[in-house]
Design a protein around this motif. Structure first.
Motif: not given
Length: 210
Positions: A22-43
């Motif tokens: 998705m980075t090659r497709s032109g998007y800015d991409v962040a990644a999380a390996e679990n739900g807690e990381q994802a929730w913190n990033l979303f906030q």
């Protein structure tokens, strides 16, 4: 405008493959390996689309989606190995925007992302021009000298990948992973065949008469 994606996936190989593609497709991409990381990033950050697995350590995908939906209508695409029809129907009850089953091709995922972005943010489709070729990203439309070119789905996806990654050198194995999916076990020579077909269709046929 550069759209930002959040990829939530506990399997490292899948997460890194999605992030790279998705980075090659032109998007800015962040990644999380679990739900807690994802929730913190979303906030803490602003995203345009969230891609999440359902079976996550800690905060489950279901709980993550419920939390997000209490705060935002951001597009959510579920990525899961669970293919049961009833399960998928129930997931849509959480107001997700799309669902893709593992294994999948990166180009199918890119198409789904583009579709939800187009529905949600109503921005005009991105186009790429190279010499006399014009390609409408993720819309399966290619034009040569203004006229439409009849490419197969895989030919389009291969051409799009090469044009979006202009200047990057891909191995045949990388292209197979991106377009046919990370579980594809076919012959790498299929890449050569598709490139030959693309050249025949996107340049005057007289160049190949001799």
């Amino acid at each position: 405008m550069k759209y930002k994606l959040l990829v939530v996936e506990d399997q490292t190989d899948i997460r890194t493959a999605i992030q790279a593609s998705m980075t090659r497709s032109g998007y800015d991409v962040a990644a999380a390996e679990n739900g807690e990381q994802a929730w913190n990033l979303f906030q803490s950050e602003e995203f345009h689309v969230i891609l999440t697995d359902m079976m996550l350590p800690g905060i489950s995908g279901e709980e993550l989606i419920k939390r997000i939906r209490k705060n935002s209508d951001i597009p959510i695409i579920v990525i899961s190995a669970l293919t049961d029809e009833l399960f998928q129907i129930n997931v849509y009850e959480y107001k997700i925007d799309d669902y893709i089953s593992k294994p999948f091709s990166m180009n199918l995922l890119a198409y789904k992302i583009e579709a939800v972005i187009r529905r949600t943010y109503t921005e005009s489709l991105m186009e790429i021009e190279y010499k006399d070729i014009r390609l409408v990203v993720n819309n399966y439309e290619v034009f040569y000298l203004g006229g439409p070119v009849d490419l197969t789905a895989k030919e389009f996806e291969l051409l799009q990948t090469l044009l979006l990654g202009k200047g990057k050198i891909y191995t045949r194995e990388e292209l197979l992973d991106i377009i046919w999916g990370y579980h594809y076990l076919g012959d790498t020579r299929t890449i050569d065949m598709h490139i030959k077909n693309i050249r025949k269709k996107t340049f005057p046929r007289t160049r190949y008469d001799n």
